[in-house]
Design an enzyme around this catalytic site. Structure first.
Site, PDB file in Angstrom:
ATOM      1  N   HIS A  44       0.799  -1.307   0.320  1.00 33.13           N
ATOM      2  CA  HIS A  44      -0.799   0.270   0.409  1.00 33.13           C
ATOM      3  C   HIS A  44       0.885   1.218  -0.017  1.00 33.13           C
ATOM      4  O   HIS A  44       1.780   1.244   0.732  1.00 33.13           O
ATOM      5  CB  HIS A  44      -0.587   0.088   1.548  1.00 33.13           C
ATOM      6  CG  HIS A  44      -2.199  -0.583   1.006  1.00 33.13           C
ATOM      7  ND1 HIS A  44      -2.930  -0.567   2.158  1.00 33.13           N
ATOM      8  CD2 HIS A  44      -1.991  -2.327   0.666  1.00 33.13           C
ATOM      9  CE1 HIS A  44      -3.661  -2.061   2.159  1.00 33.13           C
ATOM     10  NE2 HIS A  44      -3.377  -2.349   1.077  1.00 33.13           N
ATOM     11  N   PRO A  66      -4.297  -0.726  18.828  1.00 37.47           N
ATOM     12  CA  PRO A  66      -3.212  -1.067  17.530  1.00 37.47           C
ATOM     13  C   PRO A  66      -3.666  -0.201  16.073  1.00 37.47           C
ATOM     14  O   PRO A  66      -2.858  -0.454  15.290  1.00 37.47           O
ATOM     15  CB  PRO A  66      -4.685  -2.147  17.501  1.00 37.47           C
ATOM     16  CG  PRO A  66      -5.285  -2.193  18.246  1.00 37.47           C
ATOM     17  CD  PRO A  66      -4.566  -1.246  19.296  1.00 37.47           C
ATOM     18  N   TYR A  95       4.445   6.292  10.289  1.00 36.34           N
ATOM     19  CA  TYR A  95       3.378   4.951   9.400  1.00 36.34           C
ATOM     20  C   TYR A  95       4.035   3.788   8.527  1.00 36.34           C
ATOM     21  O   TYR A  95       4.130   2.583   9.680  1.00 36.34           O
ATOM     22  CB  TYR A  95       2.326   5.042   9.196  1.00 36.34           C
ATOM     23  CG  TYR A  95       0.975   4.924   8.870  1.00 36.34           C
ATOM     24  CD1 TYR A  95      -0.036   4.802  10.209  1.00 36.34           C
ATOM     25  CD2 TYR A  95       1.048   3.501   8.163  1.00 36.34           C
ATOM     26  CE1 TYR A  95      -0.933   3.467   9.803  1.00 36.34           C
ATOM     27  CE2 TYR A  95      -0.094   2.866   7.892  1.00 36.34           C
ATOM     28  CZ  TYR A  95      -1.161   2.683   8.935  1.00 36.34           C
ATOM     29  OH  TYR A  95      -1.727   2.040   8.409  1.00 36.34           O
ATOM     30  N   LYS A 130       1.538  -0.859  15.446  1.00 34.84           N
ATOM     31  CA  LYS A 130       3.176  -0.521  15.462  1.00 34.84           C
ATOM     32  C   LYS A 130       3.832  -1.972  16.694  1.00 34.84           C
ATOM     33  O   LYS A 130       4.454  -2.123  16.899  1.00 34.84           O
ATOM     34  CB  LYS A 130       3.933   0.542  16.312  1.00 34.84           C
ATOM     35  CG  LYS A 130       3.425   1.707  15.723  1.00 34.84           C
ATOM     36  CD  LYS A 130       4.515   1.308  14.721  1.00 34.84           C
ATOM     37  CE  LYS A 130       4.222   2.966  13.461  1.00 34.84           C
ATOM     38  NZ  LYS A 130       4.861   2.428  12.140  1.00 34.84           N
ATOM     39  N   TYR A 183      -8.835   5.395   7.881  1.00 35.04           N
ATOM     40  CA  TYR A 183      -9.343   5.562   9.198  1.00 35.04           C
ATOM     41  C   TYR A 183     -10.551   6.994   9.718  1.00 35.04           C
ATOM     42  O   TYR A 183     -10.556   7.396   9.312  1.00 35.04           O
ATOM     43  CB  TYR A 183      -8.105   5.787  10.270  1.00 35.04           C
ATOM     44  CG  TYR A 183      -7.216   4.874   9.413  1.00 35.04           C
ATOM     45  CD1 TYR A 183      -6.354   4.273  11.567  1.00 35.04           C
ATOM     46  CD2 TYR A 183      -6.450   4.555   9.026  1.00 35.04           C
ATOM     47  CE1 TYR A 183      -5.543   3.538  11.179  1.00 35.04           C
ATOM     48  CE2 TYR A 183      -5.533   3.481   8.782  1.00 35.04           C
ATOM     49  CZ  TYR A 183      -4.538   3.063  10.332  1.00 35.04           C
ATOM     50  OH  TYR A 183      -3.711   1.742  10.892  1.00 35.04           O
TER      51      TYR A 183
END
Length: 401
Positions: free
Chosen positions: A72, A289, A381, A293, A197
């Site tokens: 991604h 979560p 990220y 990580k 998200y």
């Protein structure tokens, strides 16, 4: 029995450590209380940082990851009736994430260890570490004894490793959040190409995936939520209410394969070592979560530990072993902050706190309108570069650059 490193736990941390040590000519035995079937089936994280992917590939356990993983180049932040893409290819060129389930990583590592003649023991009862503050530690389990030079505690938050450290030797930092995640695994094609998200007044939602045919979803729920209160019809209705908030987006529904409730907590134990016991992964730290990580921190830990042990066996130097905790914790606390930040940015807290809601929306507006702010999110990220590069299989140090 005797080995060089006794490893408690056959999750990603323990298995990868055993494999990396094998590539450096260091023997280990892995002890796991659950069955192999249980370990290979439990659904956990699914987002791998760039450095994690590079580590697995370089260690020779990335063939299926390369074939079946889903790279991604961005994520979407969805709020206020609009979607905003954080473009990794623009903000952090050359770095991305790969969606590949933790249980698939575990399967690959188990297969590799067994193919190499590795000693991985499942359904082991009553593992107890002994004499950790001496140069002759050992483990007992099921009436047997394993002598070793070092013990690696890779058995998770509820394992036996951390409680084996004497009271007062550790400082524990913890924060619990006033909500949990209802996790849903469904046999349905993902409705988006990248993770979504979503921040809504109804609560947070995450649209993720595990394969082109299987999707993963999360809903913010109460911390004491009973999964039985969420029949399939309610799950899909709530997912649609929280995700179908932008024009043209339709969430596909399908057969739900699994539901579970995950508490949200942050936890760090310092130091991550005691005598000849070294903690790695969830045994030493937990992150919510939201920032993806947990698994990636475990990989970072065992990279550092592999190098430290290899240096000790090659030269007798304890410098890297003595610095293990300090090295790991610099990354751990960065990931703690990022995970806390993502969590507080996207979840609904006190419904009677309009000031807090306005702050959230203001910062979301900033992140989605400022390239500098978006770059900070993207950099964290996809994962910060590793400062220390292990050399599994004799690869040159710059292989990971």
């Amino acid at each position: 029995m005797r080995t060089q490193v006794g490893i408690i736990g056959a999750g990603p941390a323990g298995l990868l450590l055993s494999h990396l040590l094998h590539l450096r000519g260091i023997s280990s035995v892995v002890l796991e209380r659950h069955s192999r079937d249980h370990v290979e089936r439990r659904v956990r994280a699914g987002v791998l940082e760039q450095g994690t992917v590079d580590t697995l590939v370089a260690a020779g356990v990335g063939d299926r990851l390369r074939r079946e993983g889903l790279p991604h180049q961005g994520i979407e932040l969805r709020y206020g009736g609009a979607g905003h893409r954080v473009a990794f290819e623009k903000l952090v060129p050359g770095r991305s994430i790969t969606v590949y389930g933790q249980q698939e990583v575990v399967k690959d590592l188990i297969a590799a260890r067994l193919a190499d003649g590795g000693d991985v023991r499942f359904e082991v009862d009553d593992v107890i570490p002994h004499d950790l503050d001496t140069d002759r530690p050992y483990l007992t389990f099921g009436g047997e004894r394993l002598d070793c030079d070092f013990v690696a505690g890779c058995d998770g938050f509820h394992g036996v490793s951390r409680p084996s450290i004497p009271a007062g030797a550790l400082t524990e930092y913890e924060r619990e959040y006033p909500f949990a995640w209802l996790g849903i695994l469904a046999r349905v094609r993902p409705s988006a190409e990248e993770l979504i998200y979503a921040r809504t007044d109804r609560g947070f939602a995450l649209h993720s995936m595990r394969s082109p045919e299987v999707s993963r979803f999360y809903l913010q729920v109460a911390p004491d939520e009973d999964v039985a209160a969420w029949p399939d019809e309610r799950v899909w209705a709530e997912l649609k209410a929280r995700l179908e908030t932008v024009p043209g987006f339709v969430l596909a529904a399908g057969e739900i394969l699994e539901k579970s409730v995950t508490p949200m907590r942050s936890f760090v134990a310092e130091p991550m070592q005691y005598g000849r016991l070294f903690l790695a992964g969830d045994a030493a730290h937990i992150v919510p979560p939201t920032g993806a990580k947990g698994l990636n921190l475990a990989v970072a830990d065992v990279r550092v530990l592999t190098e430290a042990l290899a240096l000790w066996y090659a030269t007798g130097s304890r410098d890297a072993l003595d610095g293990y905790s300090r090295t790991c914790l610099s990354r751990v606390w960065r990931a703690q902050h990022f995970s806390w930040w993502m969590t507080t940015l996207l979840h609904t807290f006190d419904s009677e706190d309009p000031y807090g809601r306005r702050l959230q929306l203001s910062y979301l507006d900033y992140v989605t309108s400022s390239e500098a702010a978006a770059a900070t999110l993207a950099e964290n990220y996809v994962g910060l570069p590793f400062e220390q590069s292990p050399t599994p299989g004799g690869l040159p140090p710059d292989h990971f650059a």
